[in-house]
Structure formats: structure tokens, C-alpha cells
Design a protein around this motif. Structure first.
Motif, mmCIF file in Angstrom:
data_model
loop_
_atom_site.group_PDB
_atom_site.id
_atom_site.type_symbol
_atom_site.label_atom_id
_atom_site.label_comp_id
_atom_site.label_asym_id
_atom_site.label_seq_id
_atom_site.Cartn_x
_atom_site.Cartn_y
_atom_site.Cartn_z
ATOM 1 N N TYR A 18 0.837 -1.202 0.000
ATOM 2 C CA TYR A 18 0.000 0.000 0.000
ATOM 3 C C TYR A 18 0.874 1.254 0.000
ATOM 4 O O TYR A 18 0.639 2.192 -0.766
ATOM 5 C CB TYR A 18 -0.946 -0.002 1.198
ATOM 6 N N GLY A 21 2.134 2.118 -3.354
ATOM 7 C CA GLY A 21 1.116 2.805 -4.146
ATOM 8 C C GLY A 21 1.019 4.281 -3.799
ATOM 9 O O GLY A 21 0.822 5.126 -4.673
ATOM 10 N N ILE A 26 0.269 6.611 -8.065
ATOM 11 C CA ILE A 26 -0.493 6.076 -9.189
ATOM 12 C C ILE A 26 -1.852 5.502 -8.794
ATOM 13 O O ILE A 26 -2.657 5.181 -9.662
ATOM 14 C CB ILE A 26 0.290 4.968 -9.933
ATOM 15 N N ALA A 27 -2.116 5.359 -7.485
ATOM 16 C CA ALA A 27 -3.299 4.580 -7.118
ATOM 17 C C ALA A 27 -4.183 5.200 -6.044
ATOM 18 O O ALA A 27 -5.260 4.683 -5.808
ATOM 19 C CB ALA A 27 -2.855 3.184 -6.661
ATOM 20 N N THR A 28 -3.763 6.244 -5.403
ATOM 21 C CA THR A 28 -4.540 6.789 -4.302
ATOM 22 C C THR A 28 -4.239 8.271 -4.117
ATOM 23 O O THR A 28 -3.151 8.741 -4.482
ATOM 24 C CB THR A 28 -4.256 6.023 -2.992
ATOM 25 N N SER A 83 -10.403 -2.300 -4.274
ATOM 26 C CA SER A 83 -9.022 -1.831 -4.342
ATOM 27 C C SER A 83 -8.128 -3.001 -4.722
ATOM 28 O O SER A 83 -8.329 -4.113 -4.231
ATOM 29 C CB SER A 83 -8.552 -1.307 -2.982
ATOM 30 N N TYR A 85 -3.836 -3.606 -5.192
ATOM 31 C CA TYR A 85 -2.477 -3.072 -5.123
ATOM 32 C C TYR A 85 -1.500 -4.214 -5.377
ATOM 33 O O TYR A 85 -1.620 -5.285 -4.777
ATOM 34 C CB TYR A 85 -2.196 -2.458 -3.744
ATOM 35 N N ARG A 88 5.422 -3.279 -6.640
ATOM 36 C CA ARG A 88 5.912 -2.625 -7.869
ATOM 37 C C ARG A 88 6.779 -3.546 -8.726
ATOM 38 O O ARG A 88 6.829 -3.398 -9.940
ATOM 39 C CB ARG A 88 6.618 -1.304 -7.556
ATOM 40 N N ARG A 91 4.126 -5.717 -10.986
ATOM 41 C CA ARG A 91 3.062 -5.082 -11.771
ATOM 42 C C ARG A 91 3.168 -5.472 -13.241
ATOM 43 O O ARG A 91 4.265 -5.633 -13.770
ATOM 44 C CB ARG A 91 3.131 -3.556 -11.632
ATOM 45 N N THR A 119 -10.129 5.507 -10.029
ATOM 46 C CA THR A 119 -8.738 5.453 -10.465
ATOM 47 C C THR A 119 -8.348 6.794 -11.070
ATOM 48 O O THR A 119 -9.206 7.608 -11.405
ATOM 49 C CB THR A 119 -8.535 4.304 -11.487
ATOM 50 N N ASN A 123 -3.734 6.390 -15.016
ATOM 51 C CA ASN A 123 -3.321 5.038 -14.626
ATOM 52 C C ASN A 123 -3.802 4.038 -15.681
ATOM 53 O O ASN A 123 -4.740 3.283 -15.467
ATOM 54 C CB ASN A 123 -3.859 4.691 -13.242
ATOM 55 N N GLY A 126 -3.829 0.171 -14.776
ATOM 56 C CA GLY A 126 -4.988 -0.219 -13.978
ATOM 57 C C GLY A 126 -6.263 -0.250 -14.795
ATOM 58 O O GLY A 126 -7.051 -1.192 -14.726
#
Length: 161
Positions: A18, A21, A26-28, A83, A85, A88, A91, A119, A123, A126
Motif C-alpha cells: 500500500y 502505491g 499512481i493509485a490513491t 481496491s 495493489y 511494484r 506489476r 482510479t 493510470n 490499472g
């Protein structure tokens, strides 16, 4: 690769992924990395139908996914916010697809009829995962949040299960 329900002993790995991210932006919309106390509290809210799943490879957690409450209003009991995650280093290797497929199965078992997610429009990795799995773009909320002192748009996606 094993996809399984998360255990409390997975909290440190979930926290690490988390925080990646958060750091990678990129995610939150979160800006500050989280600590163990935060993640333990989060994990306790994910019991019963609000599942947390783990992707494990060679006994190492490489990704996680969760079904989160969309709203406290009873009219939305069948809608889950999701969600995903991924570490890295892992991915783009299909782990998200496996987690999402299992998350949908668990969601159906727990009487969810729809999943939504939010999102960043940039991204693309995703969005590709979700579109490939049948999610559709709902729209973009302009200036939905602030990240690093700048307004950020957020894209909504959904899938009827």
C-alpha cells in the motif's frame, strides 16, 4: 501463484505494498505513507463480506485486493468499492487479473451485485486490467481531490456482477 484470504500475519506485507502505491502516486490520493496501527485498524473493518485477498508467490505476498464499503446507506448494500495493489516489482504480470477474478467470485458469494472503483485517468495499466475484465468507464470527476498541492481528476468505473 496462490490467491487466498488475508490473515493478520499478512498486515506488514499489505502495508508495504500500500505504501508503494502511495509513494508512486499512481493509485490513491493519500500522500502520507501509513503505519502498522493504521493498517491493523483498516484490516479489522474488513471482516465478513468485506474480504481482503492476497496473491502469494513463493510464500511472498506480491499483491492484495479488497472489497470496501461503498456507502453506509442500506440502499447500497450490494455495491462494493474495490481496491487492488500490486508490489511494484510484480506489476503488469497478470497478478491483478487473478486477484480481480477471485474478488468478483467472493463478491457474488457475499451478495454484491456491483463493483465500483475509482482510479486516476493517467493510470492506464490499472484501467487496462479493469476494462479487460468487463468494467466500463462511468466518467471523470474533475478536480476530485488534491495530490501534492494540485487538483487531480478521478475516473469512476463499474461492473455489474
Amino acid at each position: 501463484m496462490i490467491i487466498r484470504n488475508a490473515k493478520i500475519s499478512d498486515i506488514n506485507a499489505i502495508l508495504n505494498i500500500y505504501n508503494q502505491g502511495i509513494e508512486d502516486r499512481i493509485a490513491t490520493l493519500e500522500e502520507e505513507t501509513k503505519n502498522l496501527r493504521y493498517m491493523q485498524s483498516w484490516f479489522q473493518t474488513h471482516a465478513g463480506r468485506y474480504a481482503v485477498l492476497i496473491a502469494e508467490e513463493n510464500e511472498q505476498v506480491v499483491g492484495w485486493a479488497s472489497i470496501n464499503p461503498y456507502s453506509t446507506r442500506c440502499a447500497y448494500n450490494g455495491v462494493g468499492d474495490i481496491s487492488i495493489y500490486i508490489d511494484r516489482e510484480y506489476r503488469g504480470k497478470g497478478i491483478g487479473s487473478r486477484l480481480l477474478k477471485e474478488l468478483e467470485r467472493v463478491g457474488k458469494e457475499n451478495e454484491f451485485y456491483k463493483f465500483v472503483l475509482f482510479t486516476f485517468p493517467f493510470n492506464e495499466l490499472g484501467q487496462g486490467l479493469y476494462r479487460k475484465s468487463g468494467y466500463r468507464d462511468v466518467g471523470i470527476f474533475q478536480n476530485q481531490g488534491v495530490l501534492d498541492g494540485k487538483y487531480v481528476d478521478v475516473m469512476a468505473m463499474e461492473k455489474l456482477l
